[in-house]
Write an enzyme that holds these catalytic residues in place. Structure first.
Site, PDB file in Angstrom:
ATOM      1  N   GLY A  13       0.828  -1.213   0.000  1.00 50.49           N
ATOM      2  CA  GLY A  13       0.000   0.000   0.000  1.00 50.49           C
ATOM      3  C   GLY A  13       0.854   1.251   0.000  1.00 50.49           C
ATOM      4  N   ARG A  91       0.570  -4.928  -5.068  1.00 47.45           N
ATOM      5  CA  ARG A  91       0.621  -5.957  -4.019  1.00 47.45           C
ATOM      6  C   ARG A  91       1.048  -7.292  -4.618  1.00 47.45           C
ATOM      7  NH1 ARG A  91      -0.779  -3.862   0.669  1.00 47.45           N
ATOM      8  NH2 ARG A  91      -2.477  -2.353   0.869  1.00 47.45           N
ATOM      9  N   ASP A 123       5.077  -5.232   5.913  1.00 46.67           N
ATOM     10  CA  ASP A 123       5.428  -6.615   6.265  1.00 46.67           C
ATOM     11  C   ASP A 123       5.477  -7.549   5.043  1.00 46.67           C
ATOM     12  OD1 ASP A 123       2.601  -6.329   6.161  1.00 46.67           O
ATOM     13  OD2 ASP A 123       2.337  -8.187   7.286  1.00 46.67           O
ATOM     14  N   THR A 145       4.563   1.882   6.461  1.00 48.41           N
ATOM     15  CA  THR A 145       3.172   1.436   6.513  1.00 48.41           C
ATOM     16  C   THR A 145       2.432   2.291   7.518  1.00 48.41           C
ATOM     17  OG1 THR A 145       1.620  -0.257   7.263  1.00 48.41           O
ATOM     18  CG2 THR A 145       3.849  -0.522   8.060  1.00 48.41           C
ATOM     19  N   ASP A 147       0.159   1.289   9.157  1.00 46.76           N
ATOM     20  CA  ASP A 147      -0.240   0.380  10.243  1.00 46.76           C
ATOM     21  C   ASP A 147       0.786   0.364  11.393  1.00 46.76           C
ATOM     22  OD1 ASP A 147      -2.135  -0.204   8.349  1.00 46.76           O
ATOM     23  OD2 ASP A 147      -1.294  -2.153   7.802  1.00 46.76           O
ATOM     24  N   ASP A 149       3.038  -1.657  12.010  1.00 47.38           N
ATOM     25  CA  ASP A 149       3.045  -2.989  12.631  1.00 47.38           C
ATOM     26  C   ASP A 149       4.315  -3.794  12.351  1.00 47.38           C
ATOM     27  OD1 ASP A 149       2.565  -3.363   9.949  1.00 47.38           O
ATOM     28  OD2 ASP A 149       0.801  -4.642  10.181  1.00 47.38           O
ATOM     29  N   ARG A 191      -5.112  -2.936   9.764  1.00 43.80           N
ATOM     30  CA  ARG A 191      -5.164  -4.408   9.744  1.00 43.80           C
ATOM     31  C   ARG A 191      -5.303  -4.970  11.157  1.00 43.80           C
ATOM     32  NH1 ARG A 191      -4.246  -6.126   4.558  1.00 43.80           N
ATOM     33  NH2 ARG A 191      -2.711  -4.935   3.404  1.00 43.80           N
TER      34      ARG A 191
HETATM   35  O1  F6P Z   1      -1.382  -1.972   5.121  1.00 49.95           O
HETATM   36  C1  F6P Z   1      -1.870  -0.721   4.817  1.00 49.95           C
HETATM   37  C2  F6P Z   1      -3.362  -0.737   4.606  1.00 49.95           C
HETATM   38  O2  F6P Z   1      -3.788   0.590   4.371  1.00 49.95           O
HETATM   39  C3  F6P Z   1      -4.172  -1.389   5.734  1.00 49.95           C
HETATM   40  O3  F6P Z   1      -4.325  -0.554   6.840  1.00 49.95           O
HETATM   41  C4  F6P Z   1      -5.456  -1.712   5.029  1.00 49.95           C
HETATM   42  O4  F6P Z   1      -6.128  -2.794   5.632  1.00 49.95           O
HETATM   43  C5  F6P Z   1      -4.971  -2.114   3.662  1.00 49.95           C
HETATM   44  O5  F6P Z   1      -3.701  -1.522   3.476  1.00 49.95           O
HETATM   45  C6  F6P Z   1      -5.879  -1.699   2.526  1.00 49.95           C
HETATM   46  O6  F6P Z   1      -5.376  -2.219   1.354  1.00 49.95           O
HETATM   47  P1  F6P Z   1      -5.825  -1.802  -0.107  1.00 49.95           P
HETATM   48  O7  F6P Z   1      -5.122  -0.525  -0.439  1.00 49.95           O
HETATM   49  O8  F6P Z   1      -5.346  -2.927  -0.944  1.00 49.95           O
HETATM   50  O9  F6P Z   1      -7.306  -1.610  -0.099  1.00 49.95           O
END
Ligand code: F6P
Length: 371
Positions: A13, A91, A123, A145, A147, A149, A191
């Site tokens: 992301g 991704r 991650d 990130t 997150d 995390d 997440r």
């Molecule tokens: O890991 C970053 C994040 O923004 C998370 O917080 C969220 O769950 C996910 O990516 C959303 O992913 P996408 O951009 O694929 O919708």
């Protein structure tokens, strides 16, 4: 002078802070003053769309194909002012069992003559980097990130900008919530980690914060809401992390299945909590999902600064040939850790020391006796 080719990519992301880091990787690697000191002239190639770019590139004919762009200090001069990633991202995982192509990616890296690849990722992306390192590819990781995390680092790029978004949006919601005496439930990303909800909720002064690390009871949420109303509050701000769940239930997902890293598509808990509160308290309740707003916008000052330090440190590691490492911010210092140490691990909130499990909010004790 000896020549060395470095590749740089952003995966997973997007978030604010990637472009400042890219700028400083390029500026540091191609700094003419440092070149003579190092006795090496670096060339930096930007790889588009994360690991996908390395799977799709033709190593014998990469110029002008849209997978690779040669970078230089002039090109990246203004990048630190912008959100997202100028290189694009995806991704895509070369280790996805449905489309395994890690051998091809490693071959392409070798055939293109990269001395090292700088990988900006969370991650998933850095787990790929760790596996590539095991296969003998020279990689350096930069943690990013919203997150926050990733283990072994106190900071991941994008987090502070995302917190600022939460604070700004909640400030906006407060006026409408107060005018109507309503409750607002605001769903944040993150997440399975509660950092964004917890620290965002602490920063904006939320009344209740629900995190994935501690399953919540809707009965208790409603009790707290009624207690607030009895003491005279006009409205409540409740922050709920997308990964939070009521006791005895699974996480709420937008759609079934998992992504190429085996992760669920979380979302919807905010709406569920809002419905349950309205049902239990008869107070008008609305929900808002902040979603990708948290990943957007220009990087805040902190992300520009941390992007700069992480970018510089990544090149320092290359110059010192300390491959297979992730730059990290630990105990107030920029340092580095082996990528192998972060593989398969996540950093999550410790509810015993960082959360108030009774009032569903930030901790109320910071300095324990004698500290
Ligand atoms: O890991 C970053 C994040 O923004 C998370 O917080 C969220 O769950 C996910 O990516 C959303 O992913 P996408 O951009 O694929 O919708």
């Amino acid at each position: 002078m000896k020549k060395s080719r470095i590749g740089v990519l952003t995966g997973g992301g997007d978030c604010a802070g990637l472009n400042p880091a890219l700028k400083w990787v390029v500026k540091t690697a191609m700094d003419e003053r440092l070149e003579s000191e190092r006795g090496v002239r670096h060339e930096v190639l930007g790889i588009h769309d994360g690991w996908k770019g390395l799977a799709e590139v033709d190593p014998a004919n990469w110029d002008g194909t849209g997978h690779i762009t040669p970078l230089n200090p002039d090109i990246v001069r203004t990048w630190d002012r912008y959100g997202g990633t100028m290189l694009g991202t995806s991704r895509f995982s070369p280790y996805d069992p449905k489309n395994e192509c890690s051998g091809l990616v490693a071959d392409n890296i070798r055939k293109m003559g990269f001395e090292a690849i700088v990988v900006l990722g969370g991650d998933g992306t850095l787990a790929i980097a760790a596996r590539m390192a095991k296969e003998g590819i020279n990689v350096i990781g930069i943690p990013k990130t919203i997150d926050k995390d990733l283990p072994e680092t106190d900071y991941t790029l994008g987090f502070e900008t995302a917190l600022n978004v939460i604070v700004e949006e909640v400030d906006r919601l407060r006026t409408t919530a107060g005018s109507h005496k309503r409750i607002f439930v605001i769903e944040t990303m993150g997440r399975t980690a509660g950092w964004l909800a917890l620290e965002g909720g602490e920063a904006c002064g939320a009344y209740i914060i629900l995190i994935p690390e501690h399953d919540f009871s809707i009965k208790r949420v409603n009790e707290l809401v009624m207690e607030g109303r009895r003491s005279g509050t006009r409205y409540e701000i409740i922050i709920v992390a997308e990964g939070a769940k009521p006791v005895g239930r699974r996480e709420i997902v937008k759609k079934k299945g998992t992504d190429s890293f085996g992760r669920k598509d979380l979302g919807g808990v905010g709406e569920l909590v809002a419905l349950e509160i309205e049902k239990g308290t008869e107070i008008e309740t609305r929900s808002v999902v902040l979603s990708h707003l948290q990943r957007g916008g220009a990087p805040c000052a902190y992300d520009r600064r941390m992007g700069r330090y992480f970018g510089i440190a990544a090149v320092d590691l290359i110059v010192n040939r300390r491959f297979g490492r992730m730059v990290s911010f630990k105990n107030g210092k920029i340092t580095s850790v082996p990528l192998a140490d972060i593989y398969g691990r996540l950093s999550r909130v410790d509810p015993d020391t960082q959360y108030d499990v009774d009032r569903y909010n930030g901790r109320r004790t910071i300095l324990r006796s004698g500290k």
